[in-house]
Enzyme design. Structure first.
Site, PDB file in Angstrom:
ATOM      1  CE  LYS A  90      23.675  -5.676  25.520  1.00 39.75           C
ATOM      2  NZ  LYS A  90      23.987  -6.026  24.138  1.00 39.75           N
TER       3      LYS A  90
HETATM    4  C1  E4P Z   1      24.750  -9.230  23.514  1.00 42.57           C
HETATM    5  O1  E4P Z   1      23.946  -8.581  24.129  1.00 42.57           O
HETATM    6  C2  E4P Z   1      25.695  -8.695  22.516  1.00 42.57           C
HETATM    7  O2  E4P Z   1      25.003  -7.804  21.678  1.00 42.57           O
HETATM    8  C3  E4P Z   1      26.275  -9.748  21.612  1.00 42.57           C
HETATM    9  O3  E4P Z   1      25.858 -11.041  21.969  1.00 42.57           O
HETATM   10  C4  E4P Z   1      27.728  -9.592  21.342  1.00 42.57           C
HETATM   11  O4  E4P Z   1      28.181 -10.680  20.596  1.00 42.57           O
HETATM   12  P1  E4P Z   1      29.522 -10.683  19.716  1.00 42.57           P
HETATM   13  O5  E4P Z   1      30.625 -11.160  20.577  1.00 42.57           O
HETATM   14  O6  E4P Z   1      29.216 -11.649  18.618  1.00 42.57           O
HETATM   15  O7  E4P Z   1      29.717  -9.277  19.223  1.00 42.57           O
END
Ligand code: E4P
Length: 225
Positions: free
Chosen positions: A85
């Site tokens: 990522k």
């Molecule tokens: C996605 O890959 C992220 O880990 C995640 O959805 C972030 O979400 P949040 O805005 O609830 O932290």
């Protein structure tokens, strides 16, 4: 069919969700990883092994391309199902491009996407996945689901077939069916939302009524005994 990924680094949640037969991948981020007690690399290996050949997104910590590439190579060496990522941005684009040219081809999930242009650049650089964060957009009064719809439409018109859209930052079950209707390839959901998706008060009331009707009329009679 839209795939459901679990947005979690918690081994108990992952094992439980796997037993339901509904999840096809995992996404994590540094905030989620930081909540777990296990050492980072051990946790990554355990999650990847639980998920077998299904993709597990693990995020780099570096903010410069050189460091991201180094961390990505290290992560990719931990398990064959790692997806690296990479945060959206110029350094992130450089890293994705480097990881995907030539023979290396480390799959990348470009995260923290908040516009169609960011999605287009990430796809052009070679991202296997892009993650628009819909809840965080809603939080500032924008339309997160609308962004997913636009990205899906633009990708389709432009014949972009090698980059899959993961609707991320999902806050409630309604988000999930809305992004599915908008054409997202994947929705990554926290375990709390996954549980909410499976339940409905009328289902609970229905089961209770069936069982009480049966018990009233047929006492202790059961099936198969
Ligand atoms: C996605 O890959 C992220 O880990 C995640 O959805 C972030 O979400 P949040 O805005 O609830 O932290």
């Amino acid at each position: 069919m839209v795939q459901i990924f679990l947005d979690s680094a918690n081994l108990q949640e992952i094992e439980e969700a796997l037993s339901w037969g509904v999840i096809s991948g995992i996404t994590t981020n540094p905030s989620l990883m930081s909540k777990e007690a296990e050492p980072f690399e051990l946790l990554v290996k355990k999650i990847c092994s639980l998920m077998q050949s299904n993709p597990v997104s693990v995020e780099v910590l570096s903010t410069v391309a050189e460091g991201m590439v180094k961390e990505a190579r290290h992560l990719a060496g931990q398990a064959p199902n790692i997806v690296v990522k990479i945060p959206m941005g110029i350094e992130g684009l450089k890293a994705v491009y480097r990881l995907n040219r030539g023979e290396e081809k480390i799959p990348c999930n470009v995260t923290l996407v908040f516009s169609v242009n960011q999605a287009l650049l990430a796809a052009r650089a070679g991202a296997s996945y892009i993650s628009p964060f819909i809840g965080r957009l809603d939080d500032i009064g924008w339309d997160g689901v609308g962004l997913v719809r636009e990205i899906v439409e633009v990708f389709s018109r432009q014949g972009i077939n090698n980059t899959r859209v993961i609707a991320a930052s999902i806050r409630h079950p309604r988000h999930v069916h809305e992004v599915a209707a908008a054409g997202a390839h994947i929705a990554t959901v926290p375990f709390s939302v996954l549980k909410q998706m499976a339940r409905h008060p009328l289902t609970d009331i229905g089961v209770e009524r069936f069982l009480s009707d049966w018990a009233r009329a047929r006492g202790g009679e059961g099936i198969g005994h």
